[in-house]
Design a protein around this motif. Structure first.
Motif, PDB file in Angstrom:
ATOM      1  N   ILE A 202       5.216   1.464  -2.401  1.00 44.29           N
ATOM      2  CA  ILE A 202       3.932   0.748  -2.383  1.00 44.29           C
ATOM      3  C   ILE A 202       3.968  -0.373  -1.343  1.00 44.29           C
ATOM      4  CG2 ILE A 202       2.534  -0.884  -3.738  1.00 44.29           C
ATOM      5  CD1 ILE A 202       3.082   0.885  -6.174  1.00 44.29           C
ATOM      6  N   VAL A 203       5.076  -1.104  -1.303  1.00 45.83           N
ATOM      7  CA  VAL A 203       5.207  -2.200  -0.330  1.00 45.83           C
ATOM      8  C   VAL A 203       5.158  -1.655   1.100  1.00 45.83           C
ATOM      9  CG1 VAL A 203       6.851  -3.886   0.576  1.00 45.83           C
ATOM     10  CG2 VAL A 203       6.390  -3.808  -1.860  1.00 45.83           C
ATOM     11  N   LEU A 204       5.812  -0.517   1.322  1.00 47.63           N
ATOM     12  CA  LEU A 204       5.758   0.084   2.667  1.00 47.63           C
ATOM     13  C   LEU A 204       4.316   0.472   3.018  1.00 47.63           C
ATOM     14  CD1 LEU A 204       8.981   2.309   2.672  1.00 47.63           C
ATOM     15  CD2 LEU A 204       8.583   0.182   3.899  1.00 47.63           C
ATOM     16  N   GLY A 205       3.603   1.009   2.044  1.00 45.96           N
ATOM     17  CA  GLY A 205       2.191   1.352   2.268  1.00 45.96           C
ATOM     18  C   GLY A 205       1.365   0.123   2.577  1.00 45.96           C
TER      19      GLY A 205
ATOM     20  N   LEU B 124     -11.536  -2.478   4.009  1.00 44.93           N
ATOM     21  CA  LEU B 124     -11.064  -1.253   3.331  1.00 44.93           C
ATOM     22  C   LEU B 124      -9.550  -1.308   3.132  1.00 44.93           C
ATOM     23  CD1 LEU B 124     -12.626   1.302   2.459  1.00 44.93           C
ATOM     24  CD2 LEU B 124     -11.767   2.411   4.511  1.00 44.93           C
ATOM     25  N   THR B 125      -8.843  -1.702   4.163  1.00 43.23           N
ATOM     26  CA  THR B 125      -7.381  -1.784   4.033  1.00 43.23           C
ATOM     27  C   THR B 125      -6.992  -2.908   3.073  1.00 43.23           C
ATOM     28  OG1 THR B 125      -7.247  -3.199   5.971  1.00 43.23           O
ATOM     29  CG2 THR B 125      -6.938  -0.853   6.330  1.00 43.23           C
ATOM     30  N   ALA B 126      -7.802  -3.986   3.057  1.00 41.22           N
ATOM     31  CA  ALA B 126      -7.516  -5.070   2.109  1.00 41.22           C
ATOM     32  C   ALA B 126      -7.681  -4.566   0.675  1.00 41.22           C
ATOM     33  CB  ALA B 126      -8.449  -6.251   2.371  1.00 41.22           C
ATOM     34  N   GLY B 127      -8.731  -3.754   0.450  1.00 44.70           N
ATOM     35  CA  GLY B 127      -8.940  -3.177  -0.879  1.00 44.70           C
ATOM     36  C   GLY B 127      -7.793  -2.275  -1.279  1.00 44.70           C
ATOM     37  N   PHE B 128      -7.344  -1.461  -0.337  1.00 43.03           N
ATOM     38  CA  PHE B 128      -6.195  -0.579  -0.595  1.00 43.03           C
ATOM     39  C   PHE B 128      -4.972  -1.412  -0.980  1.00 43.03           C
ATOM     40  CE2 PHE B 128      -2.296   1.157   1.254  1.00 43.03           C
ATOM     41  CZ  PHE B 128      -2.192   2.343   0.560  1.00 43.03           C
ATOM     42  N   SER B 129      -4.774  -2.514  -0.256  1.00 42.81           N
ATOM     43  CA  SER B 129      -3.607  -3.363  -0.510  1.00 42.81           C
ATOM     44  C   SER B 129      -3.700  -4.023  -1.884  1.00 42.81           C
ATOM     45  CB  SER B 129      -3.498  -4.418   0.590  1.00 42.81           C
ATOM     46  OG  SER B 129      -2.226  -4.980   0.601  1.00 42.81           O
TER      47      SER B 129
ATOM     48  N   LEU C  67      -5.361  -2.855  -4.544  1.00 45.47           N
ATOM     49  CA  LEU C  67      -5.111  -1.825  -5.550  1.00 45.47           C
ATOM     50  C   LEU C  67      -3.617  -1.519  -5.650  1.00 45.47           C
ATOM     51  CD1 LEU C  67      -8.011   0.767  -5.053  1.00 45.47           C
ATOM     52  CD2 LEU C  67      -7.590  -0.728  -6.995  1.00 45.47           C
ATOM     53  N   SER C  68      -2.965  -1.447  -4.491  1.00 47.08           N
ATOM     54  CA  SER C  68      -1.524  -1.187  -4.489  1.00 47.08           C
ATOM     55  C   SER C  68      -0.781  -2.284  -5.233  1.00 47.08           C
ATOM     56  CB  SER C  68      -1.001  -1.106  -3.050  1.00 47.08           C
ATOM     57  OG  SER C  68      -1.657  -0.102  -2.352  1.00 47.08           O
TER      58      SER C  68
ATOM     59  N   SER D  13       4.864  -7.582  -2.647  1.00 47.50           N
ATOM     60  CA  SER D  13       3.612  -6.827  -2.685  1.00 47.50           C
ATOM     61  C   SER D  13       2.413  -7.773  -2.776  1.00 47.50           C
ATOM     62  CB  SER D  13       3.643  -5.871  -3.876  1.00 47.50           C
ATOM     63  OG  SER D  13       2.404  -5.246  -4.034  1.00 47.50           O
ATOM     64  N   GLY D  14       2.536  -8.802  -3.619  1.00 49.88           N
ATOM     65  CA  GLY D  14       1.456  -9.785  -3.726  1.00 49.88           C
ATOM     66  C   GLY D  14       1.227 -10.521  -2.420  1.00 49.88           C
ATOM     67  N   GLY D  15       2.311 -10.867  -1.740  1.00 50.28           N
ATOM     68  CA  GLY D  15       2.192 -11.550  -0.453  1.00 50.28           C
ATOM     69  C   GLY D  15       1.493 -10.688   0.579  1.00 50.28           C
TER      70      GLY D  15
END
Lengths: 105, 179
Positions: free
Chosen positions: A37-40, A62-67, A69-70, B38-40
């Motif tokens: 998830i972090v890599l994504g 859109l990418t912020a939303g993906f991030s 959700l991740s 991940s949060g960062g």
């Protein structure tokens, strides 16, 4: 002369997380999933920054939303608590190694 | 202490204790570290979308006189100046008798300084062979994908003044025509 019957190793009597082995396996699995998830998210950050610099704000959101959700998925995986150690069933190997080795989880 | 002396048991015990306690990060600890990471990253991505990392020079409205004698610049030549600050290199190009354009010349790929290649009439980045169109600053070759930020110009008598930085991407061609 008849051979003695082979010992039958019973299956774990409950869900995998009821044993120390199961808890360790679950933790490693969660670490691997959160790592992916972090890599994504890293990928999403680079794509979002590029999109923003090109003026494509919608794509950046859109990418912020993906991030986000991740992150929520990662948060759920991090906050899952296994049953307390006192309530866990003994490992299959516990009988042989009783008291010899305890891995921290 | 000679080589034959046995090691001090207390010292050995202390070193063993240090080695076995300091380096321990549990699996759960790794998981929490990844969660924080991940949060960062999510926060960073939101900041990007909100525009927190806008170009330092974007929206500049400072006026800077580039040249007092615009006609003294030969057609096809460029004049280097800085805008809006002394650390931000820019180029004024005279494309035709009455057509002047100016760009920030920090390459949009990896921030090297872009040069004016008069023989080829192109803006060239020597770091990775990026090429930009002098007419609108658009990338035409090499790794850059974003155009050079344009600088808005005004003609005041014989002088040319930089009055602001235009849009980073797209936008209409902003040229200053003489007289």
């Amino acid at each position: 002369m008849a051979r003695p019957p082979r010992p039958i190793r019973p299956l774990p009597p409950g869900p995998a997380l009821d044993t120390d082995e199961g808890v360790r396996t679950g933790l490693v699995t969660r670490i691997i999933i959160v790592l992916m998830i972090v890599l994504g998210q890293l990928w999403a950050l680079t794509v979002g920054l590029e999109a923003y610099l090109l003026g494509h704000t919608g794509q950046a959101w859109l990418t912020a939303g993906f991030s986000i959700l991740s992150f929520i998925v990662a948060l759920v995986l991090v906050s899952l608590d296994p049953p307390p150690r006192a309530r866990r069933l003994p490992d299959r190997t516990t009988a042989a190694e009783a008291g010899v080795r305890k891995t921290r989880t | 202490m000679t080589r034959a002396d046995p090691p001090d048991p207390e010292l050995v015990a202390e070193r063993v204790a240090r080695l076995t306690t300091d380096a321990l990060v549990t699996r759960r600890g790794y998981l929490k570290i990844l969660g924080v990471l991940s949060g960062g990253l999510a926060t960073g991505n939101i900041a990007v979308a909100l525009g927190a990392f806008e170009r330092r020079t974007a929206g500049a409205t400072i006026e800077t006189v580039i040249t007092d004698e615009a006609d003294a610049i030969p057609v096809g030549r460029a004049v280097r100046f800085t805008y809006p600050n002394e650390r931000d290199p820019a180029l004024l190009l005279r494309l035709d008798d009455d057509v002047y354009v100016a760009y920030s010349v920090i390459c949009t790929h990896l921030a090297c300084e872009v040069l004016w290649e008069q023989d080829d009439s192109e803006l060239f980045c020597p770091c990775h062979n990026g090429v930009f169109d002098p007419v609108d600053g658009a990338p035409v070759a090499g790794p850059p994908e974003r155009p050079l930020p344009q600088i808005r110009l005004e003609r005041r008598g014989t002088a040319i003044v930089a009055v602001g930085e235009g849009a980073v991407a797209g936008g209409e061609r902003d040229t200053t025509t003489g007289r």
